[in-house]
Each structure stands twice: as C-alpha cells, then as structure tokens.
Design an enzyme around this catalytic site. Structure first.
Site, PDB file in Angstrom:
ATOM      1  CG  ASP A  69     -13.604  -4.618   6.837  1.00 40.43           C
ATOM      2  OD1 ASP A  69     -12.803  -3.921   6.186  1.00 40.43           O
ATOM      3  OD2 ASP A  69     -13.230  -5.447   7.678  1.00 40.43           O
ATOM      4  CG  ASN A 138     -11.385 -12.021  16.917  1.00 40.32           C
ATOM      5  OD1 ASN A 138     -11.030 -11.910  15.743  1.00 40.32           O
ATOM      6  ND2 ASN A 138     -12.405 -11.359  17.420  1.00 40.32           N
ATOM      7  CG  HIS A 140     -12.035 -10.288  12.938  1.00 39.56           C
ATOM      8  ND1 HIS A 140     -12.235  -9.229  13.794  1.00 39.56           N
ATOM      9  CD2 HIS A 140     -11.029  -9.905  12.127  1.00 39.56           C
ATOM     10  CE1 HIS A 140     -11.396  -8.266  13.492  1.00 39.56           C
ATOM     11  NE2 HIS A 140     -10.649  -8.646  12.494  1.00 39.56           N
ATOM     12  CD  GLU A 145     -15.321  -9.146  15.611  1.00 41.66           C
ATOM     13  OE1 GLU A 145     -14.428 -10.021  15.519  1.00 41.66           O
ATOM     14  OE2 GLU A 145     -15.096  -8.015  16.048  1.00 41.66           O
TER      15      GLU A 145
HETATM   16  C1  GLP Z   1      -9.421  -5.362  11.083  1.00 37.42           C
HETATM   17  C2  GLP Z   1     -10.172  -5.564   9.769  1.00 37.42           C
HETATM   18  C3  GLP Z   1      -9.829  -6.863   9.102  1.00 37.42           C
HETATM   19  C4  GLP Z   1      -8.336  -7.097   9.118  1.00 37.42           C
HETATM   20  C5  GLP Z   1      -7.890  -7.234  10.554  1.00 37.42           C
HETATM   21  C6  GLP Z   1      -6.402  -7.481  10.701  1.00 37.42           C
HETATM   22  O1  GLP Z   1     -10.221  -5.503  12.200  1.00 37.42           O
HETATM   23  N1  GLP Z   1     -11.577  -5.465   9.926  1.00 37.42           N
HETATM   24  O2  GLP Z   1     -10.359  -6.880   7.789  1.00 37.42           O
HETATM   25  O3  GLP Z   1      -8.012  -8.241   8.395  1.00 37.42           O
HETATM   26  O4  GLP Z   1      -8.255  -6.095  11.294  1.00 37.42           O
HETATM   27  O5  GLP Z   1      -5.689  -6.279  10.648  1.00 37.42           O
HETATM   28  P1  GLP Z   1      -4.122  -6.182  10.744  1.00 37.42           P
HETATM   29  O6  GLP Z   1      -3.602  -6.554   9.424  1.00 37.42           O
HETATM   30  O7  GLP Z   1      -3.846  -4.738  11.093  1.00 37.42           O
HETATM   31  O8  GLP Z   1      -3.703  -7.089  11.826  1.00 37.42           O
END
Ligand code: GLP
Length: 240
Positions: A69, A138, A140, A145
């Site tokens: 993403d 959440n 996702h 989402e």
């Molecule tokens: C972001 C990304 C995700 C990622 C998530 C968790 O929003 N879009 O792909 O898995 O956050 O991130 P973190 O590892 O910093 O908690």
C-alpha cells in the site's frame, strides 16, 4: 494447512524468525516475488534481512517486490511516504535491482488507473510467492479498513478515523495524515499470494490479535479474518 500460529518470546525473536522464513525462500527460489508491508512491525525483520544480505547469506539481485500500500496522494520524497520508508528501511541496504521494485504510485495522476495497472503488474509477475503483512489496531490489512464490505482488487481506500489516529504518530499532526490510500485488496492478497506471513507485535495490537485469534468470524468488520480463507498462512506474534 490453513493458519499456523507461532508465538514468539519477544520482538527480536519474531523479527529473526520472519527474516529466516524470507531467507529460506530466497535460497530456494532466488527470483521469487515478495509482497512487502510498511509500519513499525516489519522494521526488525528488514534489519535482519539487510544483515543477511551484507553477510552474503542471501541475494536479492533477482528478487521482485510489490508493496502492499501507499498513501494517496503523497510525494515519493515525503518523509511519511511508504516509498521513502522502503528505501530507508530495506532497499538502500540490499542488492535489489531497482527495476524490480514496485510500490503503488502516490503521485499518480489517476488513482483508479494506477490501481488497475498495479494489479496487472502483479498478475504479469505471476503473483506473489510470499506476502508479508502487518495488522492495524482495528484489524485492517494494508488499507483494507473495517466496513460493510471489502473491495477485492487494488483500489483507492478511505482511511477510517481509527487509522488516521493510529498513523498520526508518523506525521506532525493528525490533520496531515492523508485521508485516502492505494492498497491491494483483500481479494488480491488472498488469491495472488502463494503463502502469507502475518506479523503481530506489541500491546497496541492485543485487541486486534484477540479478535483475529479468538473470535475469527469471517467478516468485513474485521478484514484480518479473511486470512482464514487462505490455505497457507503463518502468524508470528509476540503477544501471549
Ligand atoms: C498501516 C499500514 C498497514 C500496517 C499497519 C500496522 O496503516 N497501512 O499495512 O500493517 O499500519 O502498522 P504498525 O506495524 O506500525 O503497527
């Protein structure tokens, strides 16, 4: 096979284990295609992969990558772009061929066309041998989402308030977090990944992990539960 849960003692153990799984794949298939996540969770794994590459244990020269993403719109040079994150945390430290790096283009003029092209590029590469994922607080996955429904293919997603709040830590203020992003869809992730590695780390993910591990009713309210539809998922978690 379904989902296999591996509980790791701590973050370092989880990062080592994840890097070993990626390393073994590279040794078995030097021209493999990897799906890559951003966020704080994979940083430890990326550090270990850089070490393995520098020591000569693994070689990235024939590897192709597709990032999961990217914010939209965002400049590649922006401190918070996933483009910059990937070069800072992995690509600048390994011998990957820059032509083999694919990241959804946050600068694309037309996000719908970019989404379509990105999906095609994944298809032309023959899909992903290993998709590595994190999870949002959440539930996702990427920027898929929670909601009434999920979109199957790469698309432009509206970020939820929860995600904007969770990601504000990387920006000067919450208002600077882009409200939309490009993301592979849950359908692309499930159908086009031969194997999936989900990394879950830290107390802030406990609720998301419990909902994924404990309840696991497959529902668009919790996009992570769609991973139960895939036949080969390894979950590495340092949450007990
Ligand atoms: C972001 C990304 C995700 C990622 C998530 C968790 O929003 N879009 O792909 O898995 O956050 O991130 P973190 O590892 O910093 O908690």
């Amino acid at each position: 096979m379904g989902i296999v849960f591996n509980f790791c003692e701590n973050y370092d153990f989880l990062s080592n284990r994840a890097a070993d799984i990626v390393g073994e794949l590279l040794k078995a298939k030097p021209d493999c295609v990897l799906g890559l996540p951003t966020g704080s969770t994979p940083i430890g794994m990326y550090k270990k992969l850089i070490e393995k590459n520098k020591s000569g244990e693994i070689d990235f020269s024939k590897v192709t990558t597709f990032n999961l993403d990217e914010y939209y719109p965002i400049k590649k040079t922006s401190e918070q772009s996933y483009y910059k994150f990937m070069f800072d945390n992995l690509f600048d430290g390994i011998n990957i061929n820059p032509d083999n790096i694919n990241i959804p283009d946050g600068e694309a003029e037309n996000a719908e066309i970019e989404s379509l092209n990105y999906e095609r590029k994944i298809d032309r590469a023959g899909g992903l041998d290993l998709m590595i994922l994190g999870i949002g607080p959440n539930g996702h996955i990427g920027f898929n989402e929670p909601g009434k429904f999920l979109l199957p293919h790469t698309h432009v997603a509206d970020l939820t308030e929860d995600t904007i709040k969770a990601n504000a830590r990387f920006f000067d203020s919450e208002s600077e977090v882009p409200k939309t992003a490009l993301t592979m869809g849950m359908g692309s992730i499930i159908a086009k990944s031969k194997k999936i590695l989900l990394l879950v780390s830290g107390e802030s993910k406990k609720a998301a992990f419990d909902k994924f591990y404990g309840e696991a009713k497959i529902t668009a309210d919790n996009p992570s539960t769609f991973l139960y539809l895939h036949g080969d998922v390894i979950v590495l978690s340092d949450i007990s």
